[in-house]
Design a protein around this motif. Sequence first.
Motif, PDB file in Angstrom:
ATOM      1  N   ASN A 134     -10.302   2.715  21.775  1.00  0.00           N
ATOM      2  CA  ASN A 134     -11.456   3.194  21.006  1.00  0.00           C
ATOM      3  C   ASN A 134     -11.587   4.711  21.022  1.00  0.00           C
ATOM      4  O   ASN A 134     -12.674   5.239  21.138  1.00  0.00           O
ATOM      5  CB  ASN A 134     -12.757   2.594  21.539  1.00  0.00           C
ATOM      6  N   ASP A 179      -1.769  -2.211  17.850  1.00  0.00           N
ATOM      7  CA  ASP A 179      -2.076  -3.336  16.978  1.00  0.00           C
ATOM      8  C   ASP A 179      -2.115  -2.942  15.512  1.00  0.00           C
ATOM      9  O   ASP A 179      -2.399  -3.767  14.660  1.00  0.00           O
ATOM     10  CB  ASP A 179      -3.431  -3.939  17.363  1.00  0.00           C
ATOM     11  N   SER A 180      -1.913  -1.676  15.251  1.00  0.00           N
ATOM     12  CA  SER A 180      -1.946  -1.254  13.862  1.00  0.00           C
ATOM     13  C   SER A 180      -1.008  -0.058  13.712  1.00  0.00           C
ATOM     14  O   SER A 180      -0.369   0.374  14.675  1.00  0.00           O
ATOM     15  CB  SER A 180      -3.378  -0.897  13.462  1.00  0.00           C
ATOM     16  N   ASP A 212      -5.295   1.469  15.122  1.00  0.00           N
ATOM     17  CA  ASP A 212      -6.111   0.537  15.891  1.00  0.00           C
ATOM     18  C   ASP A 212      -7.168   1.279  16.703  1.00  0.00           C
ATOM     19  O   ASP A 212      -7.912   0.674  17.460  1.00  0.00           O
ATOM     20  CB  ASP A 212      -5.247  -0.366  16.788  1.00  0.00           C
ATOM     21  N   ARG A 243     -11.447  -8.960  15.351  1.00  0.00           N
ATOM     22  CA  ARG A 243     -11.378  -7.716  16.093  1.00  0.00           C
ATOM     23  C   ARG A 243     -11.558  -6.538  15.158  1.00  0.00           C
ATOM     24  O   ARG A 243     -11.676  -5.416  15.584  1.00  0.00           O
ATOM     25  CB  ARG A 243      -9.998  -7.552  16.673  1.00  0.00           C
ATOM     26  N   ASN A 259     -15.248   5.765   2.870  1.00  0.00           N
ATOM     27  CA  ASN A 259     -14.247   5.466   3.881  1.00  0.00           C
ATOM     28  C   ASN A 259     -13.389   4.329   3.371  1.00  0.00           C
ATOM     29  O   ASN A 259     -13.784   3.167   3.414  1.00  0.00           O
ATOM     30  CB  ASN A 259     -14.957   5.082   5.189  1.00  0.00           C
ATOM     31  N   PRO A 260     -12.202   4.628   2.861  1.00  0.00           N
ATOM     32  CA  PRO A 260     -11.447   3.621   2.111  1.00  0.00           C
ATOM     33  C   PRO A 260     -10.989   2.441   2.947  1.00  0.00           C
ATOM     34  O   PRO A 260     -10.594   1.419   2.388  1.00  0.00           O
ATOM     35  CB  PRO A 260     -10.243   4.414   1.582  1.00  0.00           C
ATOM     36  N   ALA A 261     -11.038   2.553   4.253  1.00  0.00           N
ATOM     37  CA  ALA A 261     -10.583   1.447   5.088  1.00  0.00           C
ATOM     38  C   ALA A 261     -11.714   0.479   5.422  1.00  0.00           C
ATOM     39  O   ALA A 261     -11.497  -0.529   6.082  1.00  0.00           O
ATOM     40  CB  ALA A 261      -9.965   1.988   6.377  1.00  0.00           C
ATOM     41  N   VAL A 262     -12.914   0.817   4.960  1.00  0.00           N
ATOM     42  CA  VAL A 262     -14.079   0.034   5.382  1.00  0.00           C
ATOM     43  C   VAL A 262     -14.581  -0.826   4.222  1.00  0.00           C
ATOM     44  O   VAL A 262     -14.618  -0.394   3.074  1.00  0.00           O
ATOM     45  CB  VAL A 262     -15.196   0.983   5.874  1.00  0.00           C
ATOM     46  N   SER A 309     -12.869  -3.253   9.127  1.00  0.00           N
ATOM     47  CA  SER A 309     -11.831  -2.277   8.807  1.00  0.00           C
ATOM     48  C   SER A 309     -10.620  -3.053   8.323  1.00  0.00           C
ATOM     49  O   SER A 309     -10.293  -4.118   8.844  1.00  0.00           O
ATOM     50  CB  SER A 309     -11.461  -1.468  10.047  1.00  0.00           C
ATOM     51  N   LEU A 354     -16.358  -4.071  12.545  1.00  0.00           N
ATOM     52  CA  LEU A 354     -16.876  -2.835  13.111  1.00  0.00           C
ATOM     53  C   LEU A 354     -18.351  -2.961  13.433  1.00  0.00           C
ATOM     54  O   LEU A 354     -18.804  -2.524  14.482  1.00  0.00           O
ATOM     55  CB  LEU A 354     -16.688  -1.689  12.109  1.00  0.00           C
ATOM     56  N   TRP A 409     -12.617  11.783   7.079  1.00  0.00           N
ATOM     57  CA  TRP A 409     -11.519  11.595   8.024  1.00  0.00           C
ATOM     58  C   TRP A 409     -10.848  12.910   8.382  1.00  0.00           C
ATOM     59  O   TRP A 409     -10.555  13.728   7.516  1.00  0.00           O
ATOM     60  CB  TRP A 409     -10.450  10.707   7.417  1.00  0.00           C
ATOM     61  N   MET A 426      -7.713  -1.879   8.512  1.00  0.00           N
ATOM     62  CA  MET A 426      -6.550  -1.280   9.172  1.00  0.00           C
ATOM     63  C   MET A 426      -6.121  -1.991  10.445  1.00  0.00           C
ATOM     64  O   MET A 426      -5.391  -1.445  11.241  1.00  0.00           O
ATOM     65  CB  MET A 426      -6.836   0.175   9.516  1.00  0.00           C
ATOM     66  N   GLY A 427      -6.537  -3.216  10.618  1.00  0.00           N
ATOM     67  CA  GLY A 427      -6.256  -3.820  11.917  1.00  0.00           C
ATOM     68  C   GLY A 427      -7.273  -3.241  12.865  1.00  0.00           C
ATOM     69  O   GLY A 427      -7.544  -2.047  12.825  1.00  0.00           O
ATOM     70  N   GLY A 428      -7.818  -4.061  13.667  1.00  0.00           N
ATOM     71  CA  GLY A 428      -9.037  -3.636  14.359  1.00  0.00           C
ATOM     72  C   GLY A 428      -8.790  -2.995  15.682  1.00  0.00           C
ATOM     73  O   GLY A 428      -7.674  -2.711  16.072  1.00  0.00           O
ATOM     74  N   SER A 429      -9.871  -2.761  16.335  1.00  0.00           N
ATOM     75  CA  SER A 429      -9.778  -2.274  17.696  1.00  0.00           C
ATOM     76  C   SER A 429      -9.244  -3.397  18.556  1.00  0.00           C
ATOM     77  O   SER A 429      -9.331  -4.571  18.194  1.00  0.00           O
ATOM     78  CB  SER A 429     -11.151  -1.827  18.171  1.00  0.00           C
ATOM     79  N   ILE A 481     -11.757   2.967  13.659  1.00  0.00           N
ATOM     80  CA  ILE A 481     -10.943   2.777  12.448  1.00  0.00           C
ATOM     81  C   ILE A 481      -9.600   3.481  12.545  1.00  0.00           C
ATOM     82  O   ILE A 481      -8.688   3.162  11.805  1.00  0.00           O
ATOM     83  CB  ILE A 481     -11.625   3.248  11.143  1.00  0.00           C
TER      84      ILE A 481
END
Lengths: 1076, 322
Positions: free
Chosen positions: B147, B103-104, B126, A8, A323-326, A340, A11, B214, A342-345, B151
């Motif tokens: 969404n 979830d995050s 999330d 999940r 983008n540090p999370a990518v 990502s 990206l 960001w 950061m835990g996904g969508s 990210i």
Amino acid sequence: MNFILQSRMKLKEVDRTAMQAWSPAQNHPIYLATGTSAQQLDATFSTSASLEIFELDLSDPSLDMKSCATFSSSHRYHKLIWGPHKMDSKGNISGVLIAGGENGNIILYDPSKIITGDKEVVIAQNDKHTGPVRALDVNIFQTNLVASGANESEIYIWDLNNFATPMTPGAKTQPPEDISCIAWNRQVQHILASASPSGRATVWDLRKNEPIIKVSDHSNRMHCSGLAWHPDVATQMVLASEDDRLPVVQMWDLRFASSPLRVLENHARGILAIAWSMADPELLLSCGKDAKILCSNPNTGEVLYELPTNTQWCFDIQWCPRNPAVLSAASFDGRISIYSIMGGSTDGLRQKQVDKLSSSFGNLDPFGTGQPLPPLQIPQQTTPHSIVLPLKKPPKWIRRPVGASFSFGGKLVTFANVRTQPQPGAEQQPQPHHVFISQVVTEKEFLCRSDQLQQAVQSQGFVSYCQKKIEASQTEFEKHVWSFLKVNFEDDSRGKYLELLGYRKEDLGKKLIKEEKQESEFLPAAGETFNISISGDIDGLITQALLTGNFESAVDLCLHDNRMADAIILAIAGGQELLARTQKKYFAKSQSKITRLITAVVMRNWKEIVESCDLKNWREALAAVLTYAKPDEFSALCDLLGTRLESEGDSLLQTQACLCYICAGNVEKLVACWTKAQDGSSPLSLQDLIEKVVILRKAVQLTQATDANTVGVLLAEKMSQYASLLAAQGSIAAALAFLPESTNQPNIVQLRDRLCRAQGDPVPGQQESPRAPYERHHVSKGRPGPVAGHAQMPRAPAQQYYPHGENPPPPGFVMHGNVSPNVAAAPLPTSPGHMHTQVPPYPQPQRPQNGWNDPPALNRGPKKKKMPENFTPPVPITSPIMNPLGDPQSQMLQQPPAPVPLSSHASFPQPHLAGGQPFRGIQQPLSQPGMPPSFSKPNIEGAPGAPIGNTMQHVQSLPTEKITKKPIPDEHLILKTTFEDLIQRCLSSATDPQTKRKLDDASKRLEFLYDKLREQTLSPTIINGLHNIARSIETRNYSEGLTIHTHIVSTSNFSETSAFMPVLKVVLTQANKLGV
Amino acid sequence: MVSVINTVDTSHEDMIHDAQMDYYGTRLATCSSDRSVKIFDVRNGGQILVADLRGHEGPVWQVAWAHPMYGNILASCSYDRKVIIWKEENGTWEKTHEHTGHDSSVNSVCWAPHDYGLILACGSSDGAISLLTYTGLGQWEVKKINNAHTIGCNAVSWAPAVVPGSLIDQPSGQKPNYIKKFASGGCDNLIKLWKEEEDGQWKEEQKLEAHSDWVRDVAWAPSIGLPTSTIASCSQDGRVFIWTCDDASGNTWSPKLLHKFNDVVWHVSWSITANILAVSGGDNKVTLWKESVDGQWVCISDVNKGQGPVSTSVTEGQQNEQ
């Protein structure tokens, strides 16, 4: 193809078997370059190669990467990096793509040219190396320096500005081996490390041009596939091993180079690539032949995160620099995936295949909710709904280290965590974690002036305050305003106003006295005999009339003979009615320039002056009002003049209206007028206004018995704005003092509550005061269920909790729920759970004394002493000719000495008045009826239309119906319009002045009718009759009207109709005559 | 002048991430990487620890006070993916609700204007934003915008309660026709404005694009009765923008660069009267900014350890103008 188990957190993905390079951190937007990998053949076994650039567009929810450009290359690549060389700060020039080829070649590409589709994309090329170039790195301090490694222990340092001839870091290591990795130190710019599959790593010092240290664990099992320097600590680096027998990451510190500092044994099989996050040194990515992608903390060895991947191996992994999370990972199944960390969508459905299918069904996701059509879900998708946990420790980049937030009362709450460099071995010193609460003051002058104002109010030093203001005034107008305000606190305010307008009573008086003296010389001596004419001429006729007591005829004769003075004097003797008629006739005849003024003065029709004077003469009009107007109409007249100035005048005159409002004591209008003229948004201009308003209100409170405590809407708004500003500067107490008291406006009540509590006076044993200017809403705890407290609670409708505006917070402090133990303890008839408790309005223990808006309470009497002490007896109205006809007010003033009705003066209790005769002026007999003015009092101020002066201050409390006339009932309005219309028509067709005057007079006299209509005192018969007359007027049947008129007069009470019926007859007759 | 009136030693064992005063400015809530939330009574310069709230299993990023008309309520959000709502009951603070719908990491919480009821917006890594609405008797209804920001969402901030088309309060007793709106900022470099539709669904109304990295924080300025809406945003790219919208429909937003800092800007906060903006940067610097009469944003103070001078040039400029 396994779509179902896709992460999940994925990206994007690109179906390429390729090397990858992210655009440098400076670059925006983020690009990913891919170059066909030389090591692996894709499924088509194609030998063609390409260089592609994709854009990472995170606002596009689809998994597809947006391809920006493709360049067909003759090379396949072992390594691809993207350096920021020659990139400007805005990232306009997209740096340099540096590729390591199969045959010892290094190629420099211009990515911006690739993106624009240019054919000539190669900047330079050099094939000095032997064998495939597998290792490349850009120096982060000098981005023109690139290190490369290939076979035969070859290491070159390239200067991109001079690409032809590379340098070497020193003598080649022996025995010759392949260089698989190369990396510049992240802290020291001249240090470089290289590593080879043999397991050895060498650290080079470019200044010394030699290797300074060799790192090896001598196990002969380290098969270096990855090398990375610590982002922060200059002496530390990690090495990764590809060997399945030793699938480890070793952490080395060059200061202790005999053995690794730490060994991370988290992979089951050989590691193919590593990447150390520049944004957080505690994050190291590694991917191996066990098909895992792990994120570990190399400083502790702990695995923080495992990316859920498919079963394919990844051979390359990269953090996105920007983008540090990518991160991106290239796998052997021919795909580059973007993840990502950061835990996904949350939706597990973001797969290309599904997307492709759904695209056939049109726009499935119009609201961007990420929920495509449910029917397309493949059964398996729903099964492994395992939650992907984010990193075990939060990445550094989301840990906010600093913050500053404003709060009520101009307070700023700040904290900052001092940065520490985690040094190995060195124990981190515990830091004090402080939060600072600061007071922010930005409006010093504003506060200073506000303070002065408060002091003036508290010390009652209004005069000196105004005086200071006058002296400090920068503009003439400002000076005027303050002078006017100051007068309010002085004796003989009207006189002073006049002086300010340029009229000095004394000056006039002197002139008058002079003239009077001259006149008196011609007066005949008292004892002298005189001759009574009895001739047949007009003198004789007058004599006859006088001798028979027929004043009316005598007056008529005099008038006829144009002996005006005689006529007037006789009329005085003949009584009020005669006098009034005579005055009218006189004015009708006299046509001098100042007639209108005199008319107004004599008729006491100040309204006429105020309403119809040329606005350029506003000062004169105001002077007239100041001089003559009766107290009860004074304010209204000043108001009227102000209103005219404001609405009709030019911008200059508009501001002058403020002066009129000050005279009128009309705070609300002053606020409106001032606000219109000034920019009231800045604190100082608001201060300008508030100073005047506060002083004026004080003046009104001191001089008038009206309820000065009431606050108009506009004033309340300004005052609360002012209080908010004070509060924002931290002056909570001052804000409270200025906040209007007697208002129910919710915002003010709320502000008061907030201010009171912000003062922070602790309420002992009461954490939560029950008083708040809004409804309290009880929020019950936790999950529903048979919780003790809830079970017995009666079900309250939900809207009790959520008024959503249907129940706007009342100022009465209605509370909901058992928020306060105090309230809950009170016996209440309502349910225990949701009681509605009426709590008494906010007490005001903190109310500052002598607040500007303190009501003029009776016990404040002593303060008012000042006025009576210096009290100038109001100048009596000395002449009967001053009396407008039928004016009850003036008639009352005419009455012989009588106890002043207590009710009128109740707010001025006698004991508070020094001198014992505060109302002398009013109680005095004003004059003897029938006496000519000049005899009544040898006082110059006794001249006709004597100024009333300060009497206004005390008779203000008299009934003031005059000012607020009731409207004529709607059903009778027709009478007024009809009659007035008729008069107008007559006027327009009348030719001779005599008729016109008659009509004018009639028009005025009909006011009596209108007043009676307002009072609704006329009998129904008369009303009906009047309506009939009106109807006949409408049909222009005036003779019928006259008939009805006669009928009314003959059948009704004469006293009821005498005031207006005769005039009505005149009008009808005229109308008939003129045939209008 | 910015002068320290109270230095609160929080005794947190790790980084502090947020510190917020309640509605009256008498209580301070702090949260930290040590997983705790603390509440101090700071009236009259004191610092009495009222509560040490434990319940989060990760660093706590933000705290937010609800309006006091609902009682003493504090929301906190954490890296542990949870949002906890704490409430004082009879002098004791307790957890009243736990929201585990993300979830995050949950990075930001913000209470809606009190006029709407008790509504909390939460932004998460999330990528989703959830809206918790108290429906009575301990029940919270959850709406979720998935969404919202790829990210992750870093910040949420509500628009003040303003009835569209009327700047003056409507007659009391009439239900005001509020339009609920909030702004969010995220790792997709975007600021998004969200609006509640008539059917209660949240819809993206605007995308504000100017940052190149960001978006770390967004702050909708309090309403001061003017028709202009204002939002401040700050970013990893070091830039702070002031967005304004003058038109009634609320659709045309124009950015104005307040300043480009050399480091990430973490936080922006408006003063209650909306005329001063506090900017907190990655170099641990706090600066105060004010708009001058000619519309330029001017730095009026550098705040260091809670102290700093205030330049009065802006004020003087205003005087000259008059």
